[in-house]
Design a protein around this motif. Structure first.
Motif, PDB file in Angstrom:
ATOM      1  N   THR A   1       0.862  -1.168   0.000  1.00 13.85           N
ATOM      2  CA  THR A   1       0.000   0.000   0.000  1.00 13.85           C
ATOM      3  C   THR A   1       0.915   1.240   0.000  1.00 13.85           C
ATOM      4  N   HIS A   2       0.346   2.433   0.183  1.00 16.11           N
ATOM      5  CA  HIS A   2       1.152   3.654   0.110  1.00 16.11           C
ATOM      6  C   HIS A   2       0.713   4.643   1.172  1.00 16.11           C
ATOM      7  N   THR A   3       1.636   5.495   1.558  1.00 15.53           N
ATOM      8  CA  THR A   3       1.224   6.636   2.374  1.00 15.53           C
ATOM      9  C   THR A   3       0.459   7.596   1.460  1.00 15.53           C
ATOM     10  N   THR A   4      -0.258   8.547   2.061  1.00 17.89           N
ATOM     11  CA  THR A   4      -1.057   9.494   1.273  1.00 17.89           C
ATOM     12  C   THR A   4      -0.639  10.921   1.639  1.00 17.89           C
ATOM     13  N   GLU A   5      -1.193  11.887   0.929  1.00 13.57           N
ATOM     14  CA  GLU A   5      -0.875  13.283   1.275  1.00 13.57           C
ATOM     15  C   GLU A   5      -1.364  13.583   2.691  1.00 13.57           C
ATOM     16  N   ARG A   6      -2.471  12.930   3.075  1.00 10.51           N
ATOM     17  CA  ARG A   6      -2.977  13.152   4.440  1.00 10.51           C
ATOM     18  C   ARG A   6      -1.965  12.607   5.477  1.00 10.51           C
ATOM     19  N   THR A   7      -1.370  11.438   5.162  1.00 11.41           N
ATOM     20  CA  THR A   7      -0.333  10.882   6.066  1.00 11.41           C
ATOM     21  C   THR A   7       0.764  11.917   6.271  1.00 11.41           C
TER      22      THR A   7
END
Ligand SMILES: Cc1cc2nc3c(=O)[nH]c(=O)nc-3n(C[C@H](O)[C@H](O)[C@H](O)COP(=O)(O)OP(=O)(O)OC[C@H]3O[C@@H](n4cnc5c(N)ncnc54)[C@H](O)[C@@H]3O)c2cc1C
Length: 630
Positions: A249-255
């Motif tokens: 999976t991936h981190t997001t801009e919110r992360t």
């Protein structure tokens, strides 16, 4: 416990300590493995995975030299992959996810079964040292435990990992500890300082662990193991098995926004942590700050075993406060409802900068005292295991009055590791990469046996039948190499239009071309029936193919090596008085006097030693020798 003198005391039951103790005992030394908690022998405090680029190469070499890591991961791995399968053979490397508990149990079982190896629980608090009678270098005499017990030993190998004055951080909260659930070693740093060692402060970190059943894998990318699963050990007859899948999976801009908003609460950015961390294995907060333009980072979800619900969150190592870690995890797709079983943390610890050891990993300041693993400034199980094995071998050899074994940079990743430790200024936890090896086209996983067979024979750790199997494999590879002329290979590659691409498809075609007689036919028929035989034949054929494919590069390497060999031939006496030669530049003099290289070649590899000073040094060393002899 009898109080007679031990041949070797190994302090620490991590990967470095296990390899050191097993090697020492198997080479005939009466060995004590002293560790805080014997139930923790072989524990993997971070990612339960072995191998990867450069690291997998080290495990293959450990295996040929008689170490245990490759055999144990083959038995207890649950997912196996060959990294860089589509790239050139030199940078391909096995990696396996371990069943953490099974791996630890297998290591403990193995240690318990080694004749001549005793395990003792205790906290090494001080080192017993005898002053040299002639005013020279003092010599190790044993270890004093925190409860006052005195243990005598002729050699001591310290493999104390992240434990020396260990301090763990999660957010604003710091507490002493070597790692989660384990107390720090509080006294040994002072003992080392009193003996005149320079210490440095390093740090490393680990991510949170999640409950398997709270991850929504329906939206994630599955990462299956490779088929057939690649084994690490040359002696694994039953191929390992893939038993789990991992997820991407991936981190997001919110992360990233959550992390940025909370940076002041991070011990890293709030100034609480002083130690230097690994640049190549950064925390998620480091990644967000250093790569501010990136909108996402990979996150691999890796099960920690078959019978555990714990999942390792690879890529999100962090020491942010617990509430921030929860928010960070829940901002990642698939992890919105994930339950954190354990929070991530960072650990700071004392290390002994590695310029204080020589190429046997023996300290220059105290004879008979060796250091291996994270204490020497490295990071990773494989680097630790390789050094532990090396120190165990060298300590046992010195007890037996044998010369140290040597490995050059063009011979092994272990040679690169040791040479880097001795000659480079290591300012952050050191991890192995293929890019550290200038001769990497020759240092492949597939040819570890041929590169190290003679050294292994000299060391004597492998059982006779294992050595015979490796010898057979190497001879077969040589025979295949003779059959496969470069011309034939080139013709085939041209015909297929293949460059540096995956050559797995070519192998069968090439083997067709090789025709008969098959070198394997020349082998005693009794060996054909052994379970390992088919794998050995396959490995020998593949190796020969890669050897021929890289022959041009390897010849170039050999020319380069010849040009440099004269530098390594000039030995520099250990007591050469650099400080008496103002002709050498101040910086070179300082570095040379501190590191005391064994040869001119090693001097040339020290950061900051000027090229002009090397020519001068070769003249000065010869003159000094001549004057002393006359
Ligand atoms: C939080 C954390 C994060 C990590 N992150 C990474 C990572 O991202 N990448 C990576 O490659 N590696 C990572 N590692 C490092 C990896 O775990 C180590 O490199 C490896 O385990 C080092 O092995 P070692 O044998 O040197 O020491 P360790 O595995 O630390 O073992 C040290 C042993 O020594 C014993 N000991 C220490 N002092 C004494 C004493 N005075 N007396 C008796 N016994 C003593 C301890 O009880 C322990 O058994 C991490 C480790 C931790 C703890």
């Amino acid at each position: 416990m009898d109080t007679a003198t031990w041949d070797i005391i190994v302090v620490g039951g991590g990967h470095a300590g296990i390899e050191a103790a097993v090697a020492g005992a198997r080479l005939g030394a009466r060995t004590l493995l002293l560790t805080h908690d014997p139930r923790e022998i072989g524990r993997m405090p971070c990612n339960p995975a072995v191998g990867g680029l450069g690291k997998g190469h080290l495990v293959r070499e450990i295996d040929v030299l008689g170490g245990v890591m490759g055999r144990v991961i083959d038995r207890t791995g649950i997912q196996f992959r060959l990294l860089n399968r589509r790239k050139g053979a030199a940078v391909r490397s096995p990696r396996a996810q371990a069943d953490k508990q099974a791996y630890q149990d297998a290591m403990a079982e193995l240690v318990a079964a080694v004749p001549g190896l005793t395990v003792l629980a205790g906290d090494a608090a001080d080192l017993r040292v005898e002053p040299a009678r002639d005013g020279g270098t003092p010599r190790i005499a044993g270890v004093t435990l925190a409860d006052g017990r005195e243990l005598r030993a002729r050699r001591v190998i310290l493999c104390t990992g992240t434990f020396l004055r260990g301090l763990m951080h999660t957010g604003e909260a710091s507490r002493p500890g070597g790692r989660e659930g384990a107390a720090a070693a509080r006294h040994l740093s002072d003992a080392l300082r009193r003996l005149g060692f320079t210490l440095a402060r390093l740090k490393t970190g680990t991510p949170p662990r999640l409950h398997r059943d709270t991850i929504d894998t329906s939206r994630l990318q599955e990462q299956a193991g490779d088929e057939p699963p690649p084994a690490f050990s040359h002696f694994t007859a039953t191929p390992p098995r893939n038993r789990v899948v991992c997820w991407l999976t991936h981190t997001t801009e919110r992360t990233h926004a959550i992390i940025r908003d909370n940076l002041r609460r991070s011990p890293l950015y709030g100034g609480i942590i002083e130690g230097t961390g690994p640049r190549y294995c950064p925390s998620i907060e480091d990644k967000v700050v250093r790569f501010a333009d990136r909108t996402r980072h990979h996150v691999f979800l890796e099960p920690e075993g078959i019978d555990t619900e714990e999942v390792y969150v690879n890529g999100v190592s962090t020491s942010l406060p617990a509430d921030v870690q929860e928010a960070v995890i829940h901002s990642i797709p698939g992890l919105e409802q994930a339950r954190l079983l354990r929070h991530g943390y960072a650990v700071e610890y004392d290390s002994v900068p590695s310029w204080q050891v020589d190429t046997t990993l023996e300290t220059r300041r105290v004879r008979g005292l060796y250091l291996a693993g994270q204490i020497l400034g490295t990071s990773g199980y494989e680097e630790a295991a390789a050094q532990g094995l090396w120190a165990g071998i060298q300590a046992a050899r010195s007890l037996a009055g044998k010369e140290p074994v040597r490995l050059r940079r063009d011979q092994a990743y272990l040679g690169v590791l040791v040479d880097d430790l001795v000659t480079k200024e290591i300012t952050e936890p050191y991890r192995m990469f293929t890019s550290r090896a200038e001769y990497r086209l020759s240092l492949r996983c597939d040819n570890a046996a041929e590169r190290l067979l003679e050294t292994s024979r000299e060391i004597g750790l492998l059982a006779d039948e294992d050595l015979a199997m490796l010898t057979l494999m190497v001879n077969m590879a040589r025979a295949y190499r003779n059959v496969l002329s470069i011309k034939k290979l080139q013709e085939l590659l041209v015909a297929r239009g293949s460059g540096e691409q995956d050559d797995s498809g070519i192998i069968p075609a090439l083997l067709e071309k090789i025709g008969r007689p098959d070198p394997a036919d020349a082998v005693a028929p009794s060996l054909h029936g052994t379970p390992l035989f088919p794998a050995l034949v396959r490995a020998a054929r593949e190796q020969a193919l890669h050897d021929v494919r890289y022959a041009g590069y390897i010849r170039k390497h050999e020319r380069l090596l010849k040009e440099q060999a004269h530098l390594d031939e000039l030995a520099i006496p250990p007591d050469f008085p650099y400080e008496e030669y103002p002709q050498l530049s101040y910086e070179s003099r300082q570095k040379l006097a501190r590191i005391r290289p064994a040869t001119l070649g090693q001097a040339a590899r020290i950061d900051g030693v000027r090229a002009g000073d090397l020519t001068l040094l070769s003249v000065l060393v010869r003159r000094w020798r001549h004057e002393r002899a006359s």
